[in-house]
Scaffold this active site. Sequence first.
Site, PDB file in Angstrom:
ATOM      1  N   ASP A  10      -6.757  -4.167 -11.147  1.00  0.00           N
ATOM      2  CA  ASP A  10      -6.769  -2.874 -11.831  1.00  0.00           C
ATOM      3  C   ASP A  10      -7.782  -2.978 -12.970  1.00  0.00           C
ATOM      4  O   ASP A  10      -8.235  -4.075 -13.310  1.00  0.00           O
ATOM      5  CB  ASP A  10      -5.367  -2.582 -12.404  1.00  0.00           C
ATOM      6  CG  ASP A  10      -5.298  -1.272 -13.183  1.00  0.00           C
ATOM      7  OD1 ASP A  10      -5.871  -0.272 -12.720  1.00  0.00           O
ATOM      8  OD2 ASP A  10      -4.676  -1.253 -14.269  1.00  0.00           O
ATOM      9  N   SER A  11      -8.077  -1.841 -13.567  1.00  0.00           N
ATOM     10  CA  SER A  11      -8.963  -1.841 -14.731  1.00  0.00           C
ATOM     11  C   SER A  11      -8.300  -2.540 -15.923  1.00  0.00           C
ATOM     12  O   SER A  11      -8.976  -2.971 -16.841  1.00  0.00           O
ATOM     13  CB  SER A  11      -9.298  -0.405 -15.118  1.00  0.00           C
ATOM     14  OG  SER A  11      -8.102   0.320 -15.333  1.00  0.00           O
ATOM     15  N   CYS A  73      -5.189   0.454  -8.498  1.00  0.00           N
ATOM     16  CA  CYS A  73      -5.808   1.400  -9.424  1.00  0.00           C
ATOM     17  C   CYS A  73      -6.232   2.619  -8.622  1.00  0.00           C
ATOM     18  O   CYS A  73      -6.961   2.487  -7.627  1.00  0.00           O
ATOM     19  CB  CYS A  73      -7.030   0.746 -10.067  1.00  0.00           C
ATOM     20  SG  CYS A  73      -7.954   1.861 -11.147  1.00  0.00           S
ATOM     21  N   GLU A 152      -1.635   1.625 -22.685  1.00  0.00           N
ATOM     22  CA  GLU A 152      -2.206   0.312 -23.040  1.00  0.00           C
ATOM     23  C   GLU A 152      -1.744  -0.100 -24.440  1.00  0.00           C
ATOM     24  O   GLU A 152      -1.655  -1.275 -24.761  1.00  0.00           O
ATOM     25  CB  GLU A 152      -3.742   0.333 -22.966  1.00  0.00           C
ATOM     26  CG  GLU A 152      -4.307   0.515 -21.553  1.00  0.00           C
ATOM     27  CD  GLU A 152      -4.548  -0.797 -20.802  1.00  0.00           C
ATOM     28  OE1 GLU A 152      -4.847  -1.811 -21.433  1.00  0.00           O
ATOM     29  OE2 GLU A 152      -4.412  -0.792 -19.555  1.00  0.00           O
ATOM     30  N   CYS A 184      -1.887   7.449 -11.305  1.00  0.00           N
ATOM     31  CA  CYS A 184      -2.548   6.409 -12.098  1.00  0.00           C
ATOM     32  C   CYS A 184      -1.505   5.318 -12.272  1.00  0.00           C
ATOM     33  O   CYS A 184      -0.341   5.615 -12.594  1.00  0.00           O
ATOM     34  CB  CYS A 184      -2.974   6.957 -13.453  1.00  0.00           C
ATOM     35  SG  CYS A 184      -3.600   5.690 -14.577  1.00  0.00           S
ATOM     36  N   HIS A 186      -0.957   3.297 -14.476  1.00  0.00           N
ATOM     37  CA  HIS A 186      -0.376   3.173 -15.820  1.00  0.00           C
ATOM     38  C   HIS A 186       0.840   4.088 -16.008  1.00  0.00           C
ATOM     39  O   HIS A 186       1.703   3.818 -16.837  1.00  0.00           O
ATOM     40  CB  HIS A 186      -1.401   3.552 -16.888  1.00  0.00           C
ATOM     41  CG  HIS A 186      -2.456   2.528 -17.140  1.00  0.00           C
ATOM     42  ND1 HIS A 186      -3.383   2.150 -16.193  1.00  0.00           N
ATOM     43  CD2 HIS A 186      -2.730   1.800 -18.251  1.00  0.00           C
ATOM     44  CE1 HIS A 186      -4.185   1.249 -16.717  1.00  0.00           C
ATOM     45  NE2 HIS A 186      -3.817   1.008 -17.961  1.00  0.00           N
TER      46      HIS A 186
HETATM   47  N1  DGL Z   1      -4.778   2.372 -13.826  1.00  0.00           N
HETATM   48  C1  DGL Z   1      -5.901   3.104 -13.419  1.00  0.00           C
HETATM   49  C2  DGL Z   1      -5.635   4.105 -12.320  1.00  0.00           C
HETATM   50  O1  DGL Z   1      -4.678   3.953 -11.584  1.00  0.00           O
HETATM   51  C3  DGL Z   1      -6.936   3.601 -14.339  1.00  0.00           C
HETATM   52  C4  DGL Z   1      -6.877   3.470 -15.789  1.00  0.00           C
HETATM   53  C5  DGL Z   1      -8.260   3.540 -16.349  1.00  0.00           C
HETATM   54  O2  DGL Z   1      -8.912   2.521 -16.339  1.00  0.00           O
HETATM   55  O3  DGL Z   1      -8.724   4.626 -16.756  1.00  0.00           O
HETATM   56  O4  DGL Z   1      -6.378   5.050 -12.142  1.00  0.00           O
END
Ligand code: DGL
Length: 279
Positions: A10-11, A73, A152, A184, A186
Amino acid sequence: MSIAPIGIFDSGIGGLTVASAIRKLLPNESTIYFGDTARVPYGPKSPETVRRYAREILDWLLAQQVKAVVIACNTVTAHALDDLRSRSPVPVIGVIEPGARAAARATTRGKVGVIGTAGTIASGAYPRALLHARPDLQVTDRACPLFVPLVEEGWFDHEATRRVAEEYLAPMRQAGIDALVLGCTHYPMLKPLLRRVMGDEVQLIDSAEETARELADLLVELGLAAGVNSDATERWVATDDAARFARVGAVFMDGSPAPVEVVDLGGDARSGEGREVYP
Ligand code: DGL
């Protein structure tokens, strides 16, 4: 049968929601989780940049001899799934199709909302996948760029996050959706707060479990499952800020983190081992 690890990336920290579902469903599998914390967020970046980052991470994971790769991600899945699949000698799975399938099953009114990063929403990947799964669906989508930094930061249940959520989700309430895709990785950390804002009649769809199931089926189908293996290991790798990764990551993983290694994709990307810096 193979005891090689599964690469998950993931990012940043968000993809640990997927790693957690994989840990629960597939406890015999070893995993390497890669969070590109030096370059998070990916959401506002161009598709070309996200693809370049994703290729670098794929190369690093392949150098670790992974047997499969999970793109944990949505933004990377939206921009780079086909590209990574065409480059990878091992199977690559993303999170968008599993999430769309789960939402298409969950809605009774046929009205589905999707929230995600700016990149994911602009790509149109979710409406495409949802309409492919069920052509009669009405889809309302919205980019929620402030959610990633709030997660985050560990502000899962903060007043500021609630206000932002009220604002972002107003059009979803107006549209009368009964299923909301957390597009997402997150966002599952915001589930209790989102449930309060949307009400109990709206189902929150998190693609983590569905993705873990797809991975499990794929490993069995390809004869790659680890079988009974009490030596399964877990590595966490980040590109920066190991201390914060370990602290927030522990919350994502029910309080049981792995030590965090830091790698520099520009430097020691192919060398394999990261520097273990935390704890
Ligand atoms: N967790 C990521 C997603 O599912 C992206 C978060 C990000 O880097 O902007 O899109």
